[in-house]
Design an enzyme around this catalytic site. Sequence first.
Site: not given
Ligand code: ADP
Ligand code: MG
Length: 574
Positions: A217, A399, A484, A556
Amino acid sequence: MTYLFNNPTKFADELIEGYVAAHRNQIQPVDGGVIRKHKAQPGQVVLVIGGGSGHYPAFGGFVGPGLAHGAAMGNVFAAPSAQQICNVAQAVNAGGGILFCYGNYVGDVLNFDQAQARLCAMGIDVRTVVVTDDIASAPLTEKHKRRGIAGTLPVFKAAAVAADAGKSLDEVFRIATEANEHVRTLGVAFSGCTLPGSNKPLFKVSSGKMEVGMGIHGEPGLYRIDSPTADGLAEMLVDKLLTEIPSTIVNGDGARIGVILNGLGSVKYEELFVVYRRVDRLLLERGLTIIDPIVDELITSFDMAGISLTLFWMNDELEKTWIAAADTPAFHKGNIVRSNIDTPAASRIKDKHPLEIGSMDSQSAAAIVFVALKAACKVINEKSEELGRLDAIAGDGDHGLGMQRGITAAVVAAKEALDAKAGAGTLLTVAGDAWSDRAGGTSGALWGVILRSLGNALGDEATPQASTVAVGIASALRDVTNLGNAQLGDKTLVDVLFPFSSALATAASQGLSIADSWAVATDIANEAAQSTKKLLPKIGRARPHAEQSLGTPDPGAISMALIITAIGKTISFL
Ligand code: ADP
Ligand code: MG
């Protein structure tokens, strides 16, 4: 560079539409992905795979006899939502149970786990095998934390062959688990990919350099070295993979192995063959017997220039699955006997939340919640690019886009609920469902949970009090950590949600109003979000690149603080 697209936010939907149109005789669409055109045998186990789009032929290209029964296809680089996965699973369910199989990414795990829980609640037996073949993403002692890349194919094949042979779900699970234990992959890259609509790559590799261990990715590699020759690269990949011969393989040097040399996007087949020539010699010199090697593009990352080498160590049982025939739009092997029974056209199967009319008090609260959601949507739209930039540093750069998709869908669903005179609880519940359904990914699943938990606490009767809101946020925190597994300090949105929740509870217990307690807790949330700069990610997509994210806050955490702040401004009169 991705040259051809219309509206970038519709790219995944449009590519799926075109893919289905090009392969109507083999597959058919369901809302959320694609399924085999021909039905599974009644009572047999079915295999459901899936992941984000942007990796073709993974994952939709692997649906057909000898491989998956259905694939959930998420947005670009974003895990499919639990709802999409449920739709695909229900459409292919033949009554013998379902095996979920996919690469190990937090977003996929969260969404597939939620789908599994929903299907189990409907009495459908579901088991899961998460593929963890990428040796660069964690040490062998933590194999369960490794990512899944091109080694997903042999695991899918093992599961599919066992399922189509009529084996029980326990057996299919056992064989797929064993395949995963026997597969190892290492990837390298020379350039990052550029997502549709973006004018710059997710990251750059300076010319003459190569990243070792890069994710599919665009997650950066683990370290950077001078680009070797084709032979030099073959030697490095083979050497590193041979340090990890699975312990169950007794005659490590005389073993029978499947080999995949995978192109990630813009490395040409000709280059792959030059590398494979040396890989082949090295493995034969080691005394290994290579069975049915594959030199192809199997799991890609748009235009990323990279390759990966996979070794699949086989016993007799696994070898039978590796050489078995398959016939899907993107993967052909041998001659397969096709069943001719068409799968009935699948319709969307959805958990419908009955939109009950709320009390007058709760309808008023719902109107306030709706305004708050719109404010959240506005700030996410404004900051989407910045959130993407933060996520690209150690994650995959999606994100901002994911949050935009989710909150936009949440606002649309909330408006429908408002028009239907729903109470605040129902409005938040349908908004949460829409968010996770449309956004997919890790944050989509988590924000869906947050809105639903808060909705449950607010209910559809009483006017919410500061204590009700505090209880709702506390239950959101509990549900997010249950789903999570992130702990405080892992550098996720939990690092904001946790102190925000504590501050709200304290303020509410001191008798502060909703607005005042929210305001106190907002300051804490903003500080906490900034403090994530100092943390190293211990979970999620960013974990393998922990050092790179030091000094940058967690995306996040920042988006959550932005939403909390924006909501605060809309409820200042409460
Ligand atoms: P992805 O990782 O699927 O690309 P996003 O980019 O939308 O998803 O979101 C990333 C955010 O998700 C991270 O910055 C973090 O804050 C949050 N995150 C990732 N893993 C976890 C988890 N296990 N529990 C809580 N928040 C998480
Ligand atoms: Mg992401």
